[in-house]
Design an enzyme around this catalytic site. Structure first.
Site, PDB file in Angstrom:
ATOM      1  CG  MET A 184      -2.091  -0.772   0.782  1.00  0.00           C
ATOM      2  SD  MET A 184      -3.074  -0.452  -0.651  1.00  0.00           S
ATOM      3  CE  MET A 184      -3.450   1.348  -0.300  1.00  0.00           C
ATOM      4  CG  ASP A 192       9.644   0.814   5.539  1.00  0.00           C
ATOM      5  OD1 ASP A 192       9.136   0.011   6.587  1.00  0.00           O
ATOM      6  OD2 ASP A 192       9.144   0.793   4.364  1.00  0.00           O
ATOM      7  CB  THR A 209      -7.232  -3.797   8.629  1.00  0.00           C
ATOM      8  OG1 THR A 209      -6.350  -4.649   7.993  1.00  0.00           O
ATOM      9  CG2 THR A 209      -7.859  -2.952   7.751  1.00  0.00           C
ATOM     10  CB  ALA A 238     -11.344   4.081   6.236  1.00  0.00           C
ATOM     11  CG  ASN A 289     -12.290  -1.003   1.398  1.00  0.00           C
ATOM     12  OD1 ASN A 289     -12.305  -0.055   0.416  1.00  0.00           O
ATOM     13  ND2 ASN A 289     -12.169  -2.228   1.258  1.00  0.00           N
ATOM     14  CG  HIS A 338      -8.558 -10.060   1.251  1.00  0.00           C
ATOM     15  ND1 HIS A 338      -9.833  -9.858   2.065  1.00  0.00           N
ATOM     16  CD2 HIS A 338      -8.361  -8.646   1.203  1.00  0.00           C
ATOM     17  CE1 HIS A 338     -10.448  -8.868   1.970  1.00  0.00           C
ATOM     18  NE2 HIS A 338      -9.485  -8.025   1.552  1.00  0.00           N
ATOM     19  CE  LYS A 387      -7.324  -8.596   5.170  1.00  0.00           C
ATOM     20  NZ  LYS A 387      -6.636  -7.648   5.486  1.00  0.00           N
ATOM     21  CB  THR A 396     -13.508  -4.533   3.869  1.00  0.00           C
ATOM     22  OG1 THR A 396     -12.427  -3.726   3.840  1.00  0.00           O
ATOM     23  CG2 THR A 396     -14.779  -3.838   3.413  1.00  0.00           C
TER      24      THR A 396
HETATM   25  P1  NAD Z   1       2.550  -4.947   3.642  1.00  0.00           P
HETATM   26  O1  NAD Z   1       3.071  -5.827   4.463  1.00  0.00           O
HETATM   27  O2  NAD Z   1       2.945  -4.962   2.128  1.00  0.00           O
HETATM   28  O3  NAD Z   1       3.377  -3.613   3.922  1.00  0.00           O
HETATM   29  C1  NAD Z   1       3.434  -3.124   5.175  1.00  0.00           C
HETATM   30  C2  NAD Z   1       4.584  -1.903   5.546  1.00  0.00           C
HETATM   31  O4  NAD Z   1       4.527  -1.522   6.797  1.00  0.00           O
HETATM   32  C3  NAD Z   1       5.894  -2.343   5.209  1.00  0.00           C
HETATM   33  O5  NAD Z   1       6.667  -1.628   4.287  1.00  0.00           O
HETATM   34  C4  NAD Z   1       6.444  -2.297   6.662  1.00  0.00           C
HETATM   35  O6  NAD Z   1       8.062  -1.962   6.280  1.00  0.00           O
HETATM   36  C5  NAD Z   1       6.104  -1.139   6.953  1.00  0.00           C
HETATM   37  N1  NAD Z   1       6.306  -1.028   8.470  1.00  0.00           N
HETATM   38  C6  NAD Z   1       6.221  -1.902   9.499  1.00  0.00           C
HETATM   39  N2  NAD Z   1       6.448  -1.406  10.564  1.00  0.00           N
HETATM   40  C7  NAD Z   1       6.813   0.090  10.278  1.00  0.00           C
HETATM   41  C8  NAD Z   1       6.724   1.181  11.112  1.00  0.00           C
HETATM   42  N3  NAD Z   1       7.032   1.128  12.450  1.00  0.00           N
HETATM   43  N4  NAD Z   1       7.227   2.389  10.569  1.00  0.00           N
HETATM   44  C9  NAD Z   1       6.921   2.796   9.305  1.00  0.00           C
HETATM   45  N5  NAD Z   1       6.609   1.644   8.471  1.00  0.00           N
HETATM   46  C10 NAD Z   1       6.476   0.277   9.004  1.00  0.00           C
HETATM   47  O7  NAD Z   1       1.111  -4.497   3.828  1.00  0.00           O
HETATM   48  P2  NAD Z   1      -0.004  -3.821   2.851  1.00  0.00           P
HETATM   49  O8  NAD Z   1      -0.769  -4.804   1.869  1.00  0.00           O
HETATM   50  O9  NAD Z   1       0.583  -2.777   2.319  1.00  0.00           O
HETATM   51  O10 NAD Z   1      -1.253  -3.418   4.043  1.00  0.00           O
HETATM   52  C11 NAD Z   1      -0.724  -2.927   4.957  1.00  0.00           C
HETATM   53  C12 NAD Z   1      -1.917  -2.788   6.026  1.00  0.00           C
HETATM   54  O11 NAD Z   1      -3.049  -1.953   5.233  1.00  0.00           O
HETATM   55  C13 NAD Z   1      -2.686  -4.036   6.291  1.00  0.00           C
HETATM   56  O12 NAD Z   1      -3.112  -3.828   7.677  1.00  0.00           O
HETATM   57  C14 NAD Z   1      -3.757  -4.103   5.480  1.00  0.00           C
HETATM   58  O13 NAD Z   1      -4.846  -4.892   5.911  1.00  0.00           O
HETATM   59  C15 NAD Z   1      -4.349  -2.767   5.255  1.00  0.00           C
HETATM   60  N6  NAD Z   1      -4.994  -2.474   4.049  1.00  0.00           N
HETATM   61  C16 NAD Z   1      -6.043  -1.506   4.315  1.00  0.00           C
HETATM   62  C17 NAD Z   1      -6.571  -1.035   3.016  1.00  0.00           C
HETATM   63  C18 NAD Z   1      -7.655   0.083   3.422  1.00  0.00           C
HETATM   64  O14 NAD Z   1      -8.229   0.709   2.318  1.00  0.00           O
HETATM   65  N7  NAD Z   1      -7.914   0.560   4.669  1.00  0.00           N
HETATM   66  C19 NAD Z   1      -6.501  -1.453   1.776  1.00  0.00           C
HETATM   67  C20 NAD Z   1      -5.565  -2.341   1.537  1.00  0.00           C
HETATM   68  C21 NAD Z   1      -4.775  -2.924   2.923  1.00  0.00           C
END
Ligand code: NAD
Length: 263
Positions: free
Chosen positions: A14, A35, A94, A116, A118, A149, A153, A160
């Site tokens: 994301m 990061d 999430t 949110a 989503n 998913h 995940k 959502t």
């Molecule tokens: P991912 O594992 O690809 O990415 C997570 C990122 O967080 C990694 O780059 C990791 O290095 C970073 N991270 C971890 N600890 C950190 C810190 N202390 N400081 C900064 N960065 C840090 O996961 P993803 O698929 O990108 O999803 C991330 C989250 O977003 C999940 O909880 C997912 O369910 C959620 N998500 C939400 C929506 C929405 O619309 N709300 C949509 C997609 C995914």
């Protein structure tokens, strides 16, 4: 005003989508990318003029708002630091637990925060539709939610799916925690009236699919949303980031951002 945005987790799926969605926009700029310490991306340029860093305080300092799609523990830790800086936030992580929610609530006391599960427009429309369907049909129509998913995940059911199930409970006028049933296994007995089941499927590279089922006598209504690109969440999150800067402290959701009436 051009909103200065700090993106968390630029190495994540994301985080990358958010940076990509920001390019070419006139209403915001990526000011920082933070990061976790030890992330391999640190020191790399992730956007013209922006190098990934682990220095959260500096990242928040150079921005008006941060966008967080990380992990529950990172979301909690960052919210605590952001509260000291009174920094606006857009949070999409999430699987949040009570401690994570408490840290977000503390931040929302001093800064505006959009949370949110989503950020897609279609899913937020769906939340409104399922609530209305549940209200009109009542618990006599058995309501169930399913979600699919990708295999990476971590949390289940998806945030959502929970939001959809809660919207159904709201339509029924029920307390979700009293009627929820997350998956079934073994001799669980006949389905009680008013129960709301949620089922999760994991596999492949599915970005996100959610269906709300309403089972009547001899008929069935299904309301489905399918995401085919992460860009929809990134675009929604950036819309929220531009919207939230300058708002009074408080917790907001995507319906506030989109200007939907709440009932
Ligand atoms: P991912 O594992 O690809 O990415 C997570 C990122 O967080 C990694 O780059 C990791 O290095 C970073 N991270 C971890 N600890 C950190 C810190 N202390 N400081 C900064 N960065 C840090 O996961 P993803 O698929 O990108 O999803 C991330 C989250 O977003 C999940 O909880 C997912 O369910 C959620 N998500 C939400 C929506 C929405 O619309 N709300 C949509 C997609 C995914």
């Amino acid at each position: 005003m051009t909103a200065q945005v700090c993106v968390l987790g630029p190495s994540g799926k994301m985080g990358r989508a958010v940076i990509e969605a920001a390019s070419g926009r006139g209403d915001l700029e990526i000011a920082a990318a933070v990061d976790s310490p030890g992330a391999r991306i640190l020191g790399a340029q992730v956007h013209p003029g922006v190098v990934a860093t682990a220095d959260l305080a500096a990242g928040l300092d150079t921005s008006d708002v941060y966008v967080d799609f990380t992990t529950p523990s990172a979301t909690r830790a960052v919210a605590r630091v952001a509260a000291l800086a009174r920094r606006a936030a857009v949070i999409g992580t999430t699987g949040l637990g009570a401690d994570d929610e408490a840290a977000i609530a503390a931040l929302a006391k001093v800064a505006p925060v959009v949370v949110a599960a989503n950020f897609s427009l279609g899913v937020n429309m769906m939340l409104g539709f399922v609530r209305e369907a549940a209200r009109a049909l009542g618990p006599e129509w058995d309501a169930e939610v399913s979600e699919i998913h990708h295999r990476a995940k971590r949390d289940s059911p998806s945030g959502t799916a929970l939001a959809i199930a809660r919207a159904i409970a709201a339509g029924h006028g029920a307390d979700y925690d009293k009627v929820k049933r997350h998956a079934r296994d073994g001799d669980v007995g006949a389905r009680p009236r008013g129960e709301i089941g949620v089922t999760a499927i994991r596999g492949g590279d599915v970005i996100g699919e959610h269906t709300a089922f309403f089972f009547g006598a001899a008929e069935r209504l299904e309301i489905t949303h399918r995401a085919t690109s992460r860009s929809i969440f990134a675009v929604g999150a950036l819309r929220a980031a531009v919207w939230v800067v300058g708002k009074p402290p408080g917790r907001y959701d995507m319906l506030d951002v989109l200007g939907f009436a709440k009932s």
